[in-house]
Write an enzyme that holds these catalytic residues in place. Structure first.
Site, PDB file in Angstrom:
ATOM      1  N   HIS A 269      34.059  42.075  43.324  1.00  0.00           N
ATOM      2  CA  HIS A 269      32.830  42.695  43.819  1.00  0.00           C
ATOM      3  C   HIS A 269      32.209  41.922  44.986  1.00  0.00           C
ATOM      4  O   HIS A 269      31.017  42.063  45.256  1.00  0.00           O
ATOM      5  CB  HIS A 269      31.820  42.843  42.671  1.00  0.00           C
TER       6      HIS A 269
ATOM      7  N   HIS B 158      39.493  38.860  27.534  1.00  0.00           N
ATOM      8  CA  HIS B 158      39.337  38.653  28.979  1.00  0.00           C
ATOM      9  C   HIS B 158      39.170  37.168  29.283  1.00  0.00           C
ATOM     10  O   HIS B 158      38.961  36.353  28.383  1.00  0.00           O
ATOM     11  CB  HIS B 158      38.132  39.445  29.492  1.00  0.00           C
TER      12      HIS B 158
ATOM     13  N   ASP C 288      41.002  50.900  33.906  1.00  0.00           N
ATOM     14  CA  ASP C 288      42.215  51.658  33.598  1.00  0.00           C
ATOM     15  C   ASP C 288      42.438  51.718  32.095  1.00  0.00           C
ATOM     16  O   ASP C 288      42.406  50.678  31.423  1.00  0.00           O
ATOM     17  CB  ASP C 288      43.439  50.974  34.217  1.00  0.00           C
TER      18      ASP C 288
END
Length: 499
Positions: free
Chosen positions: A17, A104, A435
């Protein structure tokens, strides 16, 4: 570290980002024709928003060459590559400021660096791979023009849906498919039941914005109807199996389970312009994969799988034993990609159940012709290829083939019990655009990393020999130092040395 390679060195930069991502590529040979058009196709194959089966993040991923070329040719100086981030939504990640996402890298980046990117996973995001893919495209161009080498990867499984081994093409050109065949055979056209869907015409809705909104509502309703029928029990599933859900590149029709079906009388009413590029070049399996991803997505979950890759016309003698064996470098490269969890080359783990007499690859005489690109080749080659294209960590000159395992995406919308950074029990329902399955977008990543390994190994071997050759001789005779020094009796060099 963010740099890969020894002679052909790639340093990637950027987060998901920030203003953009890219790479600095050093060690590119000079005077090679290179423009953005040589790089863009691979970035387009990996970009998000390709279909409803991938993240809806809208990025064009258009690359700009910032340095290292002039008048369309490389200068031999570092090449700067930049791709802007155009669709950042850092606000989607505000809830995760205090909660590490299960599976993650949020947690490990925090404990390692004492800080982390507050949105999108930072360097652990798949956006980082844009620089790799761009650099890999440069490497592929050099390998193809110099040695005739091609690198092609396809999706071999998603979840419990696997392409049968018998479906893998074995032709004179080598194992597998060309990249064009993978993209063509591995793309489906979505079919919609006209009971729930139709094309909203201009006469039905003159306003373009409203027409688009109505069309989207019909697509959502049609998808919900498909899933309701798929999960509706034996009777509903039998009805779904009788009608087409997908069409392949040849116009053959398949139901949700990949079984070929006859065309309905009103086929035109079923046809959409929605393409599903899954990159599994076996349409029946491709259909089953598409149905599985649609189901997983509806449950706000994710699914993993495997990809297979074949490197054809690889020059022999690449690889630097013992620690930088070619397969070791390939494993390093593949496992450096986000979400990868396994690597096997040649027979892989399956070879462990074979006897040596079966697994060994006997040698045979190679046809008397120059290798791809006029490269010198050994006088012999292997009859089979259980080894996967290397022996002792050095390329043989046969196809190099391997598989890579990819885990399910960690960030999912489904509620998960977890803990905050402070240790408090919390429920996380991750926002953002992610996704349900990254496998359809994985082949360009694997192809890029394989090309980076091969070009670095080739350039290292060239520094050893000089010029463009990668092998010293055809292996018919051993080096005789006495003959090289001008001694008439060279047989003495074959006597055993005293201890």
């Amino acid at each position: 570290m963010s740099t890969f390679g020894t002679i052909f060195r790639v340093t990637t930069f950027g987060e998901s980002h920030c203003k953009g991502v890219g790479a600095i590529v050093d060690g590119v040979p000079p005077r090679m024709a290179l423009t953005e058009a040589d790089i863009q196709p691979q970035l387009t194959r990996r970009r998000p928003g390709q279909s409803r089966l991938t993240t809806p993040r809208a990025e064009k991923d258009l690359v700009t060459i910032m340095s290292g070329t002039e008048f369309g040719f490389t200068l031999g100086t570092p090449i700067g590559l930049f791709v802007p981030n155009e669709d950042q939504r850092p606000g989607d990640y505000s809830e995760m400021d205090s909660i590490p996402r299960p599976g993650h890298a949020d947690f490990t980046y925090q404990i390692k660096y004492g800080t982390r990117a507050s949105s999108g996973g930072g360097r652990s995001s798949a956006r980082e791979t844009i620089g790799r893919v761009a650099a890999g495209a440069i490497a592929e161009k050099f390998l193809l023009e110099t040695y005739g080498t091609t690198v092609n990867c396809w999706v071999s499984s998603i979840g419990d849906v696997s392409m049968p081994d018998s479906a893998v093409a074995l032709a004179d050109g080598g194992r597998g498919w060309t990249r064009e065949e993978i993209d063509t055979h591995g793309t489906l056209c979505m079919l919609r039941n006209p009971s729930h869907w139709h094309v909203v015409s201009e006469s039905e809705e003159p306003d373009a914005a409203q027409r688009k909104k109505k069309q989207m509502a019909l697509e959502i309703a049609s998808e919900e109807a498909f899933l309701a029928q798929y999960n509706g029990g034996p009777e509903a599933l039998a009805a779904l199996a009788a009608v087409p859900s997908y069409a392949d590149h040849e116009g053959k029709l398949y139901n949700h389970a990949g079984v070929e079906v006859v065309a309905p009388i009103n086929l035109a009413a079923w046809q959409t312009d929605e393409l599903l590029p899954l990159r599994c070049p076996h349409p029946p399996t491709c259909c089953r994969m598409a149905t599985l991803i649609r189901q997983v997505k509806s449950e706000q979950d994710s699914i993993g799988g495997t990809v297979a890759c074949v490197c054809r016309d690889v020059p022999p003698a690449l690889g630097e034993p013992v620690f930088d064996r070619l397969e070791a470098k390939l494993a390093h490269a593949m496992l450096s990609l986000p979400a990868t969890k396994g690597f096997e080359i040649g027979s892989g783990f399956g070879g462990t159940v074979m006897r040596g007499s079966v697994h060994n690859d006997p040698f045979v005489q190679r046809p008397a012709s120059p290798g791809p690109g006029g490269v010198k080749e050994p006088a012999i080659t292997t009859k089979k290829n259980h080894a996967g294209g290397t022996l002792g960590g050095i390329s043989v000159g046969t196809d190099i083939y391997f598989r890579v395992a990819v885990k399910p995406v960690s960030t999912i919308g489904r509620a998960q019990m977890t803990s905050s950074y402070g240790g408090d029990d919390v429920v996380l329902e991750a926002k953002g655009r992610h996704d349900p399955c990254v496998l359809p977008r994985t082949p360009p990543l694997v192809e890029a990393m394989a090309a980076l390994v091969l070009i670095d190994a080739a350039l290292m071997q060239r520094t050893r020999l000089g010029g463009s050759e990668t092998i010293r001789d055809d292996a018919r005779t051993n080096f005789n130092p006495r003959a090289a020094n001008g001694h008439a009796d060279s047989s003495a060099s074959k006597r055993p040395r005293n201890a």
